[in-house]
Each structure stands twice: as structure tokens, then as C-alpha cells.
Design an enzyme around this catalytic site. Structure first.
Site, PDB file in Angstrom:
ATOM      1  N   CYS A 122     103.669   9.107 -48.897  1.00  0.00           N
ATOM      2  CA  CYS A 122     103.473   9.753 -47.589  1.00  0.00           C
ATOM      3  C   CYS A 122     103.492   8.743 -46.439  1.00  0.00           C
ATOM      4  O   CYS A 122     103.477   9.136 -45.272  1.00  0.00           O
ATOM      5  CB  CYS A 122     102.177  10.538 -47.589  1.00  0.00           C
ATOM      6  N   HIS A 258     100.360  11.793 -40.708  1.00  0.00           N
ATOM      7  CA  HIS A 258     100.896  12.430 -41.908  1.00  0.00           C
ATOM      8  C   HIS A 258     100.187  13.768 -42.106  1.00  0.00           C
ATOM      9  O   HIS A 258      98.972  13.875 -41.949  1.00  0.00           O
ATOM     10  CB  HIS A 258     100.665  11.512 -43.115  1.00  0.00           C
ATOM     11  N   ASN A 289     102.657  19.928 -47.016  1.00  0.00           N
ATOM     12  CA  ASN A 289     102.691  18.459 -47.046  1.00  0.00           C
ATOM     13  C   ASN A 289     104.043  18.042 -47.620  1.00  0.00           C
ATOM     14  O   ASN A 289     104.334  18.311 -48.782  1.00  0.00           O
ATOM     15  CB  ASN A 289     101.523  17.962 -47.913  1.00  0.00           C
TER      16      ASN A 289
HETATM   17  N1  COA Z   1      92.234  27.698 -55.253  1.00  0.00           N
HETATM   18  C1  COA Z   1      91.003  28.199 -55.276  1.00  0.00           C
HETATM   19  N2  COA Z   1      89.915  27.483 -55.583  1.00  0.00           N
HETATM   20  C2  COA Z   1      90.119  26.194 -55.901  1.00  0.00           C
HETATM   21  C3  COA Z   1      91.394  25.588 -55.900  1.00  0.00           C
HETATM   22  C4  COA Z   1      92.476  26.405 -55.563  1.00  0.00           C
HETATM   23  N3  COA Z   1      93.742  25.929 -55.524  1.00  0.00           N
HETATM   24  N4  COA Z   1      91.272  24.299 -56.241  1.00  0.00           N
HETATM   25  C5  COA Z   1      89.961  24.072 -56.445  1.00  0.00           C
HETATM   26  N5  COA Z   1      89.252  25.242 -56.239  1.00  0.00           N
HETATM   27  C6  COA Z   1      87.822  25.455 -56.319  1.00  0.00           C
HETATM   28  C7  COA Z   1      87.176  24.523 -57.319  1.00  0.00           C
HETATM   29  O1  COA Z   1      87.158  25.110 -58.601  1.00  0.00           O
HETATM   30  C8  COA Z   1      85.783  24.388 -56.750  1.00  0.00           C
HETATM   31  O2  COA Z   1      85.029  25.543 -57.098  1.00  0.00           O
HETATM   32  P1  COA Z   1      83.430  25.449 -57.394  1.00  0.00           P
HETATM   33  O3  COA Z   1      82.825  24.991 -56.093  1.00  0.00           O
HETATM   34  O4  COA Z   1      83.099  26.828 -57.774  1.00  0.00           O
HETATM   35  O5  COA Z   1      83.307  24.438 -58.477  1.00  0.00           O
HETATM   36  C9  COA Z   1      86.011  24.450 -55.234  1.00  0.00           C
HETATM   37  O6  COA Z   1      87.264  25.127 -55.051  1.00  0.00           O
HETATM   38  C10 COA Z   1      86.086  23.102 -54.562  1.00  0.00           C
HETATM   39  O7  COA Z   1      87.003  22.267 -55.301  1.00  0.00           O
HETATM   40  P2  COA Z   1      87.455  20.881 -54.765  1.00  0.00           P
HETATM   41  O8  COA Z   1      88.426  20.275 -55.719  1.00  0.00           O
HETATM   42  O9  COA Z   1      86.233  20.120 -54.392  1.00  0.00           O
HETATM   43  O10 COA Z   1      88.247  21.332 -53.462  1.00  0.00           O
HETATM   44  P3  COA Z   1      88.363  20.576 -52.066  1.00  0.00           P
HETATM   45  O11 COA Z   1      87.478  21.180 -51.084  1.00  0.00           O
HETATM   46  O12 COA Z   1      88.282  19.098 -52.260  1.00  0.00           O
HETATM   47  O13 COA Z   1      89.841  20.961 -51.638  1.00  0.00           O
HETATM   48  C11 COA Z   1      91.976  19.920 -51.619  1.00  0.00           C
HETATM   49  C12 COA Z   1      90.921  20.606 -52.465  1.00  0.00           C
HETATM   50  C13 COA Z   1      93.100  19.492 -52.540  1.00  0.00           C
HETATM   51  C14 COA Z   1      92.480  20.913 -50.588  1.00  0.00           C
HETATM   52  C15 COA Z   1      91.349  18.707 -50.884  1.00  0.00           C
HETATM   53  O14 COA Z   1      90.635  17.915 -51.796  1.00  0.00           O
HETATM   54  C16 COA Z   1      92.372  17.864 -50.216  1.00  0.00           C
HETATM   55  O15 COA Z   1      93.074  18.299 -49.326  1.00  0.00           O
HETATM   56  N6  COA Z   1      92.448  16.584 -50.593  1.00  0.00           N
HETATM   57  C17 COA Z   1      93.371  15.660 -49.993  1.00  0.00           C
HETATM   58  C18 COA Z   1      94.724  16.064 -50.404  1.00  0.00           C
HETATM   59  C19 COA Z   1      95.760  15.287 -49.724  1.00  0.00           C
HETATM   60  O16 COA Z   1      95.645  15.024 -48.578  1.00  0.00           O
HETATM   61  N7  COA Z   1      96.774  14.919 -50.463  1.00  0.00           N
HETATM   62  C20 COA Z   1      97.849  14.225 -49.965  1.00  0.00           C
HETATM   63  C21 COA Z   1      97.493  12.827 -49.804  1.00  0.00           C
HETATM   64  S1  COA Z   1      98.697  12.060 -48.990  1.00  0.00           S
END
Ligand code: COA
Length: 333
Positions: A122, A258, A289
Site C-alpha cells: 500500500c 492510503h 482498499n
Molecule cells: N463481519 C462481521 N463481523 C466481523 C467481521 C466481519 N467481516 N470480522 C470480524 N467480525 C467480528 C469479530 O468476530 C468480533 O466479534 P466479537 O466482538 O463478538 O468477538 C468483532 O467483529 C470485532 O472483530 P475485530 O477483528 O476486532 O474487528 P475490528 O474492529 O478490528 O475490524 C477490521 C476489523 C479489519 C475492519 C480492522 O481491524 C481494520 O480495518 N484493520 C486495518 C485494516 C487495514 O487497514 N488493512 C490494510 C492495511 S494497509
């Protein structure tokens, strides 16, 4: 011993034109959610994404790169035969060899150009912009076509809950050329390989070859850790970039980070205390993204929709798998 000659150096470089390409097919959150036990509401709230684009069957990564590159060339007013370097930033070209760049250069008529791919995820576009600026100032190239392009459709598993809703396909491009002043600030860049496993592939191609199966190697991500790294480090990197450029946030016309997650963008904007007048790139809503393509896609859209003034200053920052980052301030074309 005779002294070797070297290329005359130049005062600076600047972006002369931009272009972008978004595939026609729109993929809604509902379509993605159906395969990962998720919902439109969850995806919008956690990532800010409403929809993303996907290539049509038969549409390739190089097709997108050529489409975006042609628009950047037209916007710059420089003819393709004057381009001396084509840099294609990508991590989703489906051929180990040859690289995408020679084909892109050939199809665009950039027949006098050297051509290489650059893999910095990215941060790929901002890395390439930094390299283009350095090469132009050093005199080794004159006009450089920089393309950021990704076709994540080929490398994301539609059933992977942590990534299926995030990534999309697209391409963005810029022509960079000589300038009598610095139109691109010093690039602040770096890497932290200790965190290489935070965004990686589910397995290597060699492992897959030994035991082939249906779920081919695809991108996997430790979302929470990546999120924490981004909101803590990106503001510090951006601050260093402004210092290196010799300007303050008040001097900016636009901030184009980004497009990783809308919540990351919001957190960085808050941490940088950007003044109200700074226009923020929020292309992720409708593009997802697109890794190396995300900064030039957002830049080109803002230039079209918000009529960003020529000569205004935009702070760019890319960050992602590696982990790697690169950032600079550019003078808008
Ligand atoms: N749909 C629904 N629920 C989901 C899910 C999905 N796709 N993915 C995870 N969950 C649930 C989990 O099971 C968890 O449930 P619980 O609280 O009952 O255990 C809850 O949502 C939170 O999970 P978590 O993994 O902590 O989610 P998050 O808030 O961290 O969001 C992302 C996930 C991926 C959106 C976030 O972590 C993110 O954007 N990270 C950076 C990603 C990024 O920028 N990537 C590119 C880098 S260049």
C-alpha cells in the site's frame, strides 16, 4: 585514468498529470457479506466501505494500468515517447516473471523507457514517487510514468472474513518530470520487517505446489494490530514529512492518505489537527482498499471532483504490508 562523465543533475521534479481507472463492475457490501457471515451495516461502520470495484472476466491488471497510464499521459501533455522510465507499483501481478511494467510501457507507446515493477504494497505509489523524484533530480531519467495498480480479485479469498470486504481492483497513475523548483518534497520512507506477518499470504507458492488444494494462497491480515500500528505511527510519519518539506499543516490544500480504513483516516486527521480548509481523500467509500492504487485513485478523483488548485500542496502517505511506509508533499499539477 580518464574521469567518467556523469549526468547533469536537476533542481527538482513535479507531478505533471494524473489519471485513473476503475473497473465497471460494482460489488456491494451485501454481495460480500453473504459469503462471510457479515452485514452491510457492520462493514460500513467498521471500515467506511460501501462498495468496491471488480475487474470483468478477462480484464487484466495490465489492462487497468494501461487505461490509467494513458489518461495520465494525456493530462500531462507529454508524448509517450519522451517517457524514460515506467515504474509499476503492484503486489497482485499474477506472473512471477516478466514484470508488468515492460508490457505497460510497450502498450502505451513508451518505447524509449526502462520499465520495472516495485513491490511495496500500500506504500507502493509513494515509494515510486520518491524514486521518480530522486532519479529525475539525479539526471538518470527525464519523464517518469508511475502507476499504482492492483487486482485483488485474484488474491483475496471471498470467504476470508478479515479481508474479503476490504480489498478492490483499480489503477491510478502520474507523470513526473523535471522542474526548476522542488515540486516533490523529500520522501520520508522506512520499513519494519519484524512485523512482516501482520499482512501476508496464507502460504507460499512452494508450499502450495507441494500440496495443491482449492483455497489457493491468498492475503491474510491481523486487522486489529495493523489498525493500532496505523493510528499510532502514521501521524508521526506525516509530521516528519511536513517538517522535511518545510511547511505546516496550514499550508496544505489536501491530505491524501492510503485508503486502508475510514476510521484510520479519521484518527490520523484528528491526530494531525488538520485545519478545516484541508480537503481529505476519502475514496475508500466507493473504491475499497486498492493498496498501491489507492493514493493515485483518490488524488485523481479529488482533482476532478474538488478542482484541487494547480500549485496547491497535497500531503500523501502510503503504509502497509512489510510493514512499509512512504510519504511526501507534492505540488498539485
Ligand atoms: N463481519 C462481521 N463481523 C466481523 C467481521 C466481519 N467481516 N470480522 C470480524 N467480525 C467480528 C469479530 O468476530 C468480533 O466479534 P466479537 O466482538 O463478538 O468477538 C468483532 O467483529 C470485532 O472483530 P475485530 O477483528 O476486532 O474487528 P475490528 O474492529 O478490528 O475490524 C477490521 C476489523 C479489519 C475492519 C480492522 O481491524 C481494520 O480495518 N484493520 C486495518 C485494516 C487495514 O487497514 N488493512 C490494510 C492495511 S494497509
Amino acid at each position: 585514468m580518464p574521469a567518467l562523465t556523469s549526468q547533469p543533475t536537476r533542481a527538482g521534479s513535479r507531478v505533471l498529470g494524473t489519471g485513473s481507472y476503475r473497473p465497471e463492475q460494482i460489488v456491494t457490501n451485501d454481495e460480500v457479506a453473504a459469503l462471510i457471515d457479515s452485514s452491510d451495516e457492520w462493514i460500513r461502520e467498521r471500515s467506511g466501505i460501501i462498495e468496491r470495484r471488480r475487474c470483468a472476466p478477462g480484464e487484466s491488471l495490465t489492462d487497468m494500468a494501461v487505461a490509467a497510464g494513458a489518461k495520465a499521459i494525456a493530462d500531462s501533455g507529454i508524448s509517450a515517447d519522451r517517457i524514460s522510465m515506467v515504474l509499476v507499483a503492484t503486489v497482485t501481478h499474477p506472473f512471477q516473471t516478466p514484470a508488468a511494467a515492460p508490457e505497460v510501457a510497450f502498450r502505451l507507446g513508451a518505447l524509449n523507457a526502462a520499465a520495472i515493477d516495485l513491490g511495496a504494497a500500500c506504500a507502493g505509489f509513494c515509494y515510486s514517487l520518491g524514486m521518480a523524484d530522486s532519479m529525475i533530480r539525479a539526471g538518470s531519467t527525464e519523464y517518469v510514468l508511475v502507476v499504482g495498480v492492483e487486482k485483488f480479485t485474484d488474491f483475496v479469498s471471498p470467504t476470508d472474513r478479515g479481508t474479503a470486504f476490504i480489498f478492490g481492483d483499480g489503477a491510478g497513475a502520474a507523470i513526473v518530470g523535471p522542474s526548476d523548483h522542488a515540486g516533490i518534497s523529500p520522501t520520508i520512507w522506512g520499513a519494519d520487517g519484524e512485523q512482516k506477518d501482520l499482512i501476508t499470504m496464507s502460504q507460499s507458492w512452494s508450499e502450495f505446489r507441494l500440496e495443491p488444494h482449492d483455497n489457493f494462497p491468498h492475503v491474510v491480515m491481523s486487522g486489529q494490530q495493523v489498525f493500532r500500528w496505523a493510528v499510532s505511527d502514521v501521524p508521526k510519519i506525516a509530521t516528519r514529512t511536513l517538517e522535511a518539506a518545510g511547511i505546516s499543516a496550514n499550508d496544505l490544500t489536501a491530505f491524501i492518505p492510503h485508503q486502508a480504513n475510514m476510521r484510520i483516516t479519521d484518527a490520523v486527521v484528528r491526530a494531525l489537527k488538520l485545519p478545516e480548509h484541508v480537503i481529505i481523500g476519502r475514496d475508500i467509500e466507493t473504491t475499497g482498499n486498492t493498496s498501491a492504487a489507492s493514493v493515485p485513485l483518490a488524488l485523481d478523483r479529488l482533482r476532478q471532483s474538488d478542482n484541487l488548485p494547480s500549485g496547491g500542496l497535497a500531503l500523501l502517505i502510503g503504509f502497509g504490508a512489510g510493514l512499509v511506509y512512504a510519504s511526501q508533499v507534492i505540488e498539485l499539477p
